[in-house]
Design a protein around this motif. Sequence first.
Motif, mmCIF file in Angstrom:
data_model
loop_
_atom_site.group_PDB
_atom_site.id
_atom_site.type_symbol
_atom_site.label_atom_id
_atom_site.label_comp_id
_atom_site.label_asym_id
_atom_site.label_seq_id
_atom_site.Cartn_x
_atom_site.Cartn_y
_atom_site.Cartn_z
ATOM 1 N N LEU A 178 -8.370 -4.629 0.241
ATOM 2 C CA LEU A 178 -7.957 -3.639 1.233
ATOM 3 C C LEU A 178 -9.139 -2.778 1.669
ATOM 4 C CD1 LEU A 178 -4.589 -2.629 -0.436
ATOM 5 C CD2 LEU A 178 -4.799 -3.504 1.898
ATOM 6 N N LYS A 179 -9.945 -2.413 0.681
ATOM 7 C CA LYS A 179 -11.112 -1.568 0.965
ATOM 8 C C LYS A 179 -12.100 -2.320 1.880
ATOM 9 C CE LYS A 179 -14.466 1.261 -1.550
ATOM 10 N NZ LYS A 179 -15.028 1.488 -2.918
ATOM 11 N N GLU A 180 -12.287 -3.584 1.570
ATOM 12 C CA GLU A 180 -13.202 -4.389 2.392
ATOM 13 C C GLU A 180 -12.730 -4.520 3.837
ATOM 14 O OE1 GLU A 180 -13.991 -8.243 0.696
ATOM 15 O OE2 GLU A 180 -14.721 -7.266 -1.154
ATOM 16 N N LYS A 181 -11.418 -4.588 3.983
ATOM 17 C CA LYS A 181 -10.861 -4.704 5.337
ATOM 18 C C LYS A 181 -10.972 -3.379 6.097
ATOM 19 C CE LYS A 181 -8.804 -8.821 5.905
ATOM 20 N NZ LYS A 181 -8.748 -9.653 7.111
ATOM 21 N N GLY A 182 -11.278 -2.300 5.356
ATOM 22 C CA GLY A 182 -11.492 -1.030 6.046
ATOM 23 C C GLY A 182 -10.403 0.011 5.852
ATOM 24 N N LEU A 183 -9.543 -0.197 4.877
ATOM 25 C CA LEU A 183 -8.476 0.777 4.641
ATOM 26 C C LEU A 183 -9.074 2.113 4.191
ATOM 27 C CD1 LEU A 183 -5.374 0.958 4.683
ATOM 28 C CD2 LEU A 183 -5.434 0.630 2.208
ATOM 29 N N THR A 184 -8.610 3.178 4.820
ATOM 30 C CA THR A 184 -9.149 4.506 4.568
ATOM 31 C C THR A 184 -8.040 5.440 4.100
ATOM 32 O OG1 THR A 184 -10.562 4.070 6.469
ATOM 33 C CG2 THR A 184 -10.535 6.329 5.634
ATOM 34 N N TYR A 185 -8.319 6.246 3.121
ATOM 35 C CA TYR A 185 -7.338 7.216 2.645
ATOM 36 C C TYR A 185 -7.737 8.616 3.104
ATOM 37 C CZ TYR A 185 -5.099 3.696 -0.279
ATOM 38 O OH TYR A 185 -4.413 2.603 -0.722
ATOM 39 N N ARG B 36 -6.618 -3.864 -4.321
ATOM 40 C CA ARG B 36 -7.375 -2.682 -3.873
ATOM 41 C C ARG B 36 -8.721 -3.038 -3.252
ATOM 42 N NH1 ARG B 36 -4.686 1.965 -5.459
ATOM 43 N NH2 ARG B 36 -3.272 1.672 -7.219
ATOM 44 N N GLU B 37 -9.417 -3.973 -3.868
ATOM 45 C CA GLU B 37 -10.748 -4.308 -3.361
ATOM 46 C C GLU B 37 -10.672 -4.931 -1.965
ATOM 47 O OE1 GLU B 37 -14.597 -3.854 -3.433
ATOM 48 O OE2 GLU B 37 -13.197 -3.154 -4.984
ATOM 49 N N VAL C 220 0.834 -1.202 0.000
ATOM 50 C CA VAL C 220 0.000 0.000 0.000
ATOM 51 C C VAL C 220 0.871 1.255 0.000
ATOM 52 C CG1 VAL C 220 -1.683 1.313 1.358
ATOM 53 C CG2 VAL C 220 -1.920 -1.181 1.147
#
Lengths: 227, 227, 227, 227, 227, 227
Positions: free
Chosen positions: B215-222, B212-213, A69
């Motif tokens: 990571l997003k599901e796991k809750g990664l926030t930008y 990317r998907e 990341v």
Amino acid sequence: MSIVVKNRERADRGAVEALAGFGVATIHEAQGRVGLMAPYMRPIYPGALITGTAVTVSVPPGDNWMIHVAVEQCQPGDVLVVAPTSACDCGYFGDLLATSLKARGVLGLIIEAGVRDVRSLTEMRFPVWSRYISAQGTVKATLGDVNMPLVCAGALVNPGDAVVADDDGVCVVPRQRVGAVLASSRAREQKEASTRARLAAGELGLDVYDMREALKEKGLTYRDGKD
Amino acid sequence: MSIVVKNRERADRGAVEALAGFGVATIHEAQGRVGLMAPYMRPIYPGALITGTAVTVSVPPGDNWMIHVAVEQCQPGDVLVVAPTSACDCGYFGDLLATSLKARGVLGLIIEAGVRDVRSLTEMRFPVWSRYISAQGTVKATLGDVNMPLVCAGALVNPGDAVVADDDGVCVVPRQRVGAVLASSRAREQKEASTRARLAAGELGLDVYDMREALKEKGLTYRDGKD
Amino acid sequence: MSIVVKNRERADRGAVEALAGFGVATIHEAQGRVGLMAPYMRPIYPGALITGTAVTVSVPPGDNWMIHVAVEQCQPGDVLVVAPTSACDCGYFGDLLATSLKARGVLGLIIEAGVRDVRSLTEMRFPVWSRYISAQGTVKATLGDVNMPLVCAGALVNPGDAVVADDDGVCVVPRQRVGAVLASSRAREQKEASTRARLAAGELGLDVYDMREALKEKGLTYRDGKD
Amino acid sequence: MSIVVKNRERADRGAVEALAGFGVATIHEAQGRVGLMAPYMRPIYPGALITGTAVTVSVPPGDNWMIHVAVEQCQPGDVLVVAPTSACDCGYFGDLLATSLKARGVLGLIIEAGVRDVRSLTEMRFPVWSRYISAQGTVKATLGDVNMPLVCAGALVNPGDAVVADDDGVCVVPRQRVGAVLASSRAREQKEASTRARLAAGELGLDVYDMREALKEKGLTYRDGKD
Amino acid sequence: MSIVVKNRERADRGAVEALAGFGVATIHEAQGRVGLMAPYMRPIYPGALITGTAVTVSVPPGDNWMIHVAVEQCQPGDVLVVAPTSACDCGYFGDLLATSLKARGVLGLIIEAGVRDVRSLTEMRFPVWSRYISAQGTVKATLGDVNMPLVCAGALVNPGDAVVADDDGVCVVPRQRVGAVLASSRAREQKEASTRARLAAGELGLDVYDMREALKEKGLTYRDGKD
Amino acid sequence: MSIVVKNRERADRGAVEALAGFGVATIHEAQGRVGLMAPYMRPIYPGALITGTAVTVSVPPGDNWMIHVAVEQCQPGDVLVVAPTSACDCGYFGDLLATSLKARGVLGLIIEAGVRDVRSLTEMRFPVWSRYISAQGTVKATLGDVNMPLVCAGALVNPGDAVVADDDGVCVVPRQRVGAVLASSRAREQKEASTRARLAAGELGLDVYDMREALKEKGLTYRDGKD
């Protein structure tokens, strides 16, 4: 919650690059002896010197997902700084990640854990300062943070701070202090140059630094071994 | 009772030699991340890579008698693997034993204790991975075993197993699995080659590995650092 | 009270220099396996070999003042031996002190603490055996002793003793024993030369050292792995 | 320059004291697994639990002068947190300093270095979490800082932060987060109480936490050892 | 692939329980000095002694999911033996898991990693031998194996083996050898009882063990310190 | 050659016993901060304090034969001090040897290696300060020395020296200095008593030790955290 902070402000590029004229020891002195990582952080090959801006990565033990990341957040001149949330000797990083970072202009890696593929990394001249060398791989299952403040090998690293690393170890210079530290490093180096010349000519530090009186006052006593 | 087992079956020579095309990191991955020795096992000089078949030696602390016994059991292509029965930093092995092993075609030494004469060993190009470097000699007073299973630096080693060692450390491949591990190493390497090319061209691992998907599901926030 | 002893008697220069023909391992054996420092004392670069006479320095943790005091007591052919009064990983010594010592003919440094400027020291070819490498500087506030007996890395060092250091570590030879140790080192080396030739020719240590009978008496048993 | 900051704002006393109802493990979980010191920080006697507000002290190696300076800045309910600027195993602290701190209502000491007089400290019930126990004394010659942010055993400590310590180790809760962490600790404890009852009754965590499906999806396979 | 093996054959319960009459030191001797774990495995409280049958668990660094899986495989009289696939100091285990294991009749835990809630565990009298104590929690994201052979703290453990642990450390007795080891332990203990009586009465070991002649032959020399 | 020296002169018994009125920390200070063993020497149970005269034993790694030889040289009031010639974690000593030493009036054991049977030793109240606890036994095959000077855990010990050990560690007082050290210990203790009373009453060390002026001169600056 896991956070990636984008577009962190970096220390001034020019000043950071100028730090490369000095070693870690000089810079650490010049900023008042703070910011040094623990001495177990060793380079995988001798002779490397890098000065860049920190992209920080907090990783779970045995999990390097966040390094992938973090790559996206890197710019030319950056240095990746990775700390596990608890002590771990896994090899988080190898030649594929190095290839990717190199393609983005990243200068090197600082990791308070393990690294692998060290022969390839050495051939690529991608310098790494790590706590361990280990072939043990990691998983990609749990999140961490990118570009949040962290403690790496005992030193506080804020994203965008300058990171300097050479054969003596790794030192962090806070982003706002880079200019001042550069100036003091130059001053220190100039002063040392003349001292070095005098010492090389055989003068004693006792005289160059004018220590004899202070030592005597503290009670230093000389005795002759032949008596 | 102290036992020396003669004529232990070795892993297939051709397959073992073919492992030399890969590093420890690749082989360790290819066999499912088992069999790696602890990272304190370090080479005495950089750049060596060996793949051979294990002759195992269990030694008392501070006593290298059984290494002399083991030499006789060695064949060309073997690697000597030595573990003390309790932690010991003595220098069990020096240039004389290396001369003897070299004369028998032994490729190198793995020892979870100390080694000495490292300058000579380096000049001879006889590679050693050890836990310590120490000039402290040993005695010849107590027996141990040769070619019995042992645990060396946390890894189980059976006589005849393949041993692979390079700058990343030391890995053991069970005798019966060498062929399979060779095949997976090749598959892994091929797959990595194309990944490497893509990463070198600037593609991100996030995209190459399609992360990317997940990571997003796991809750990664930008978050933007400039806000 | 802090004491500097001047004009300590040194071991015989010629004999000390002659020790350079042997490595630490041989000399340590030749003097009966005493005087070896702990294996955590490692050279900052490979390949160095020094044999000199000890000037000892006892230093407080984090304070290198007494090293400056000690420089004045050094003569050509000396080796500085520094031990802190409690464990400390600071970088007590860098290129300025090395410049000063070199100007006085000192051959190298043995320090059970940290050293810095290792790249410069390597370029200068000023060898150092240390416990740590660290950029962390020291202060000059508290006294210690010069040329008093001390324990460094587990070995007792008296001022004027011979100190031998190479890639295997560091060994101390008491001043009065240097001649005797030189003689036994020569004897040992001669004996080893013929052994080396026999081993290189393929003879087994079991036969060269005539061990088979003793092993059998101790109960060594052979078994065939094919049975 | 050396600085002592007076009158640092402390975390809310009531909330800090309420944390004493929970252990370090619960609080560390409740605040998202940050702020834990390295596991080498061990209590000098078992069974102590303290929750207080940090007065921080940065000390040179082997020099405890600033601890004396720090005592004056302490208030009832404080905990002294001491970190050396480089690794040092000296005994910085003994029964006299403990007597003084106790007289001021200080609850205990956290020190990433050594402590001494541990029998007296145990009898006084003045708890200390330290890296080392050592009788080696220190000097009073060089300054440091009091109540400035520092890194202690890998954790960032700001003056006034809450510090919690028990047999599991030491955890730092940032001043502003104490209320929130207290709330989550309570929530966590309540939830655990019912889980504990179910587990004590013989239910399996696999069922209590509903893990079976997720494990199966990940590929967990069961085999019978009797087959 | 991740595997759980059910219904592994255990060592004979009666014989395992009978081992409790002896300590680790005696049993380790009685089985020929093999199977001892490294000395960094320490009990969380003094005085515990357990003898049970091993249920083995291989866990990723920082991930305790498989311990929850393993609980279901435990029977009364078992001991859980946990080893991480690479070095990790996380606190894998606390009072909830202990509650669950206790409900199933498990006698204790052996873990080459960290444990937490040690005060509660001590109060519950659930003994643990661990490498670390740490409040740092773990995740549940990656699989491992249950009841497969593993190396724990340097010792090979097969599921169903007897595990003995006391204040001296942890020793593994292979399942098939428990009866024989029990017999030799008894023999050894009997022999020691009479020796103990003679030594307590003031006889010297030199005479009890009849060592004087052997020492003399080896060259032991006596000198009077008064001469 | 291996030597046992009989009838070594001991430090004055009365003076040595009188040292028991002070702890290791006080005695170490009183003799000028020399003679302290490394902090890894820890007691097997808390609360023990011994002061005796050293009988020294140099042992090979993994071989405790010479301890049996040494027993005969012990007198009431002695303390056995054992150092291996290279680092070793074996359990050299257990309850049988303790029984024998106790029968001779020996007060305890100091060993820079491992000890076993710690539960029995604790029950017998035979105190041991060791580097390791390990059930791993030793052999009886190789000689060493008894009552020759040796370095134990970094401290030089001459036979007959006083050895003081408590929860803070182990300190050696040279035989000839025991009287002087006893006197300074008493003086130190008296001085500390009044200081302790003042500190307990709430006076600050800054005032008791009159430090404020010196701190100011060094540049200590106060700042208010509320500004």
